[in-house]
Design an enzyme around this catalytic site. Structure first.
Site, PDB file in Angstrom:
ATOM      1  N   CYS A  46      44.131  49.175  40.238  1.00 36.23           N
ATOM      2  CA  CYS A  46      42.999  49.732  39.505  1.00 36.23           C
ATOM      3  C   CYS A  46      41.677  49.072  39.888  1.00 36.23           C
ATOM      4  O   CYS A  46      41.640  47.978  40.448  1.00 36.23           O
ATOM      5  CB  CYS A  46      43.233  49.620  38.001  1.00 36.23           C
ATOM      6  SG  CYS A  46      43.110  47.951  37.383  1.00 36.23           S
ATOM      7  N   CYS A  48      39.424  47.702  37.986  1.00 31.49           N
ATOM      8  CA  CYS A  48      39.080  46.447  37.311  1.00 31.49           C
ATOM      9  C   CYS A  48      39.816  45.259  37.930  1.00 31.49           C
ATOM     10  O   CYS A  48      39.351  44.133  37.831  1.00 31.49           O
ATOM     11  CB  CYS A  48      39.273  46.528  35.804  1.00 31.49           C
ATOM     12  SG  CYS A  48      40.936  46.791  35.227  1.00 31.49           S
TER      13      CYS A  48
END
Length: 136
Positions: A46, A48
């Site tokens: 992902c 993040c």
């Protein structure tokens, strides 16, 4: 499961700075059985993880105190190792990315995804450095 060619650069972002990649339940058990402190990073594909978690972990290692051992599992790739790492992080629910600091096999500090997502890498690094000051 993600294709290896996709995750390899994300794995290497941590292994190139000294993290040991864990692939099995026994790898995780053996890593957490070591004396001293162990930082476990649950890596992820992902955004993040890319923008916050991995850079934050890397920045934290420039601190005067740091964990004795650095290990990582990759969610969506190393299922057995990830499941075992998460089992050791109870009572925290599974999330990725996440980071846990263990001392002599005991969980002493946890950063869940909601502590990582939307926060700058510097803030994550500072959080980890505070945990290192207390436990390392």
């Amino acid at each position: 499961m993600y294709p290896q060619e996709l995750v390899k650069p994300m794995q290497e972002e941590l292994t190139s700075i000294g993290f040991e990649e864990l692939k099995s339940k026994s790898d995780v058990s053996n890593a957490l059985a070591k004396s001293g402190t162990t930082l476990v990073v649950v890596n992820s594909v992902c955004g993040c993880a890319a923008a916050n978690a991995r850079p934050g972990a890397k920045q934290s290692l420039g601190h005067s105190k740091k964990p004795d051992h650095l290990v990582t599992v990759f969610a969506g790739v190393d299922k057995e190792a990830t499941d075992e790492a998460r089992a050791q992080m109870v009572p925290f629910p599974p999330s990725s990315p996440s980071m846990a600091l263990f001392k002599d096999g005991e969980l002493v500090h946890m950063l869940e995804r909601h502590h990582i997502e939307g926060r700058p890498a510097e803030m994550i690094a500072d959080n980890l450095k505070s945990a290192y000051d207390e436990h390392c």
